[in-house]
Design an enzyme around this catalytic site. Structure first.
Site, PDB file in Angstrom:
ATOM      1  N   ALA A   1     -32.896  22.049  44.394  1.00 14.64           N
ATOM      2  CA  ALA A   1     -32.155  20.801  44.495  1.00 14.64           C
ATOM      3  C   ALA A   1     -30.752  20.949  43.940  1.00 14.64           C
ATOM      4  CB  ALA A   1     -32.888  19.689  43.746  1.00 14.64           C
ATOM      5  N   SER A   2     -30.413  22.168  43.509  1.00 17.34           N
ATOM      6  CA  SER A   2     -29.078  22.427  42.986  1.00 17.34           C
ATOM      7  C   SER A   2     -28.780  21.474  41.834  1.00 17.34           C
ATOM      8  CB  SER A   2     -28.054  22.321  44.114  1.00 17.34           C
ATOM      9  OG  SER A   2     -26.774  22.738  43.704  1.00 17.34           O
ATOM     10  N   HIS A   3     -27.652  20.749  41.902  1.00 22.40           N
ATOM     11  CA  HIS A   3     -27.258  19.898  40.781  1.00 22.40           C
ATOM     12  C   HIS A   3     -27.657  18.436  40.987  1.00 22.40           C
ATOM     13  CE1 HIS A   3     -23.889  19.725  43.702  1.00 22.40           C
ATOM     14  NE2 HIS A   3     -23.893  18.451  43.371  1.00 22.40           N
TER      15      HIS A   3
ATOM     16  N   ARG B   1     -37.648  22.720  40.029  1.00 20.63           N
ATOM     17  CA  ARG B   1     -37.713  21.296  40.347  1.00 20.63           C
ATOM     18  C   ARG B   1     -39.119  20.850  40.756  1.00 20.63           C
ATOM     19  NH1 ARG B   1     -33.275  18.188  40.843  1.00 20.63           N
ATOM     20  NH2 ARG B   1     -31.381  19.257  40.207  1.00 20.63           N
TER      21      ARG B   1
END
Length: 303
Positions: free
Chosen positions: A166-168, A116
Site C-alpha cells: 500500500a506504499s504510503h 499491510r
C-alpha cells in the site's frame, strides 16, 4: 409523530435500495449468486439487509481500475475494493498476457509483499493463480522492500514480478504493483496490453484460483545475501566510509519493510553510529500505525 417519522424513513430507505443504479445492483447480484466464498456473500447480504446504500454503491459502482502501476484501493468486499477476487482478476489477466507474450518460453515471476493488512494473503493468492496458469513462482517467505523484488526478478530471470504494498497510503488501503522482466514497472506497450487482458476477465469463473504447489518456490535469505552484495559493490569510496565510520545516522522505517535490510546494509558498509528509531522499527501495518496516521515520509508529522 416519532413513530410515523421512523416508519417513513424505513420506507424511504427501502425505496432508495430499490433505486440503486442498475449496474450496481447487477454486480451485487453477480456476487451473491456467483462462486464467491460464503463469508463474502454473507457480508454483502448483511449490507443489503442493513440498507447500507452508500457503502454498497461505493463498493460496487465500478471495477477497481488496473492502471499502469497496477491496483490500489480500500480493502473490503466488492468489485471496487482490494480483495482476493480483484487481486485474482488482475493476476489472471497478467498471467494470460505473459503466456501470450512469451509463448513457448519458460515463464517465471517473483512476488514480494509488505506488512499491510492481508498483504501476505494477497501474495499467496497471486502465487496460486500464476502457478495454476503454468507459471513458476518465486515467492518471498516474508516481507521484503520493493527494490529487492525488482532485483529478484532480474536475478532469477523472471518475465514479471508483483509486489503487494500500500506504499504510503493509510492503513485501510492495499495495492498491487506489476513489474516487467527488467525489474521496473511495466511500460508501453505492455501496460495497455496487460490492462486489456485484465479488463477481459468478466467472470470469477475465468480465474484459476487452485494453485500448483510444485511451481511455487519460497525464497529469502539467499536472495538477501546477493542483493546486499550487489549494493555493497556500488560504493564508490570505501575509504571515505572508513574515515567517517562514526558519522551519526538516524534511520526509521516508519513501521515498514526497510527495517529488514537497511540496518544490516549500513553495518556491513562500515557505519558504526547508526540509531534505529525503536518506536517505529517494528513492521506494523496490520490495522494501525502506532506512531503515525499513515506512513508517508513526505509528511513532517511522520518524521
Amino acid at each position: 409523530t416519532i413513530l410515523i417519522g421512523l416508519d417513513y424513513l424505513k420506507t424511504y430507505k427501502t425505496y432508495l435500495l430499490k433505486m440503486l443504479e442498475a449496474s450496481v445492483q447487477t454486480k451485487i447480484d453477480q456476487w451473491l449468486s456467483g462462486n464467491y466464498d460464503a463469508v463474502t456473500k454473507a457480508t454483502i447480504q448483511q449490507l443489503v439487509d442493513q440498507q447500507s446504500l452508500t457503502e454498497l454503491t461505493d463498493s460496487f459502482y465500478k471495477d477497481l481500475e488496473f492502471g499502469t502501476g497496477g491496483l490500489r484501493g480500500l480493502i473490503g468486499i466488492g468489485s471496487n475494493r482490494m480483495n482476493q477476487y480483484t487481486i485474482g482478476a488482475a493476476t489472471q489477466g497478467l498471467a494470460n498476457y505473459l503466456n501470450k507474450n512469451f509463448a513457448g518460453e519458460k515463464i517465471s515471476v517473483a512476488i514480494a509483499h509488505d506488512c499491510r493488512i492481508k498483504s501476505d494473503e494477497f501474495a499467496q493468492v497471486t502465487a496460486n493463480i500464476f502457478s495454476a496458469n503454468g507459471i513458476d513462482v518465486y515467492l518471498f517467505e516474508a516481507l521484503r522492500p520493493t527494490p529487492e523484488l525488482s532485483f529478484a526478478a532480474r536475478l532469477l530471470g523472471c518475465k514479471s514480478g508483483v509486489v503487494i504494498t500500500a506504499s504510503h497510503n493509510p492503513k485501510e488501503y492495499n495495492g498491487y504493483k506489476a513489474y516487467w522482466d527488467d525489474g521496473s514497472q511495466v511500460v508501453a506497450p505492455h501496460d495497455k496490453n496487460i490492462i486489456a487482458e485484465v479488463n477481459a476477465i468478466q467472470s470469477i469463473d475465468d480465474i484459476k484460483f487452485e494453485g500448483d504447489a510444485s511451481k511455487i518456490h519460497l525464497i529469502g535469505k539467499e536472495v538477501d545475501a546477493q542483493y546486499i552484495a550487489q549494493i555493497l559493490s556500488l560504493s564508490i569510496s570505501k575509504e571515505a566510509i572508513a574515515r567517517q565510520k562514526d558519522l551519526k545516522i538516524v534511520f526509521t522505517p516508519i513501521h515498514g519493510t526497510g527495517v529488514t535490510l537497511v540496518p544490516t546494509l549500513l553495518s556491513q558498509m562500515g557505519f558504526e553510529n547508526v540509531t534505529v528509531i525503536a518506536e517505529q522499527a517494528e513492521p506494523n501495518g496490520n490495522g494501525y500505525f502506532p506512531t503515525v496516521v499513515y506512513p508517508n515520509p513526505e509528511e513532517s508529522e511522520a518524521m
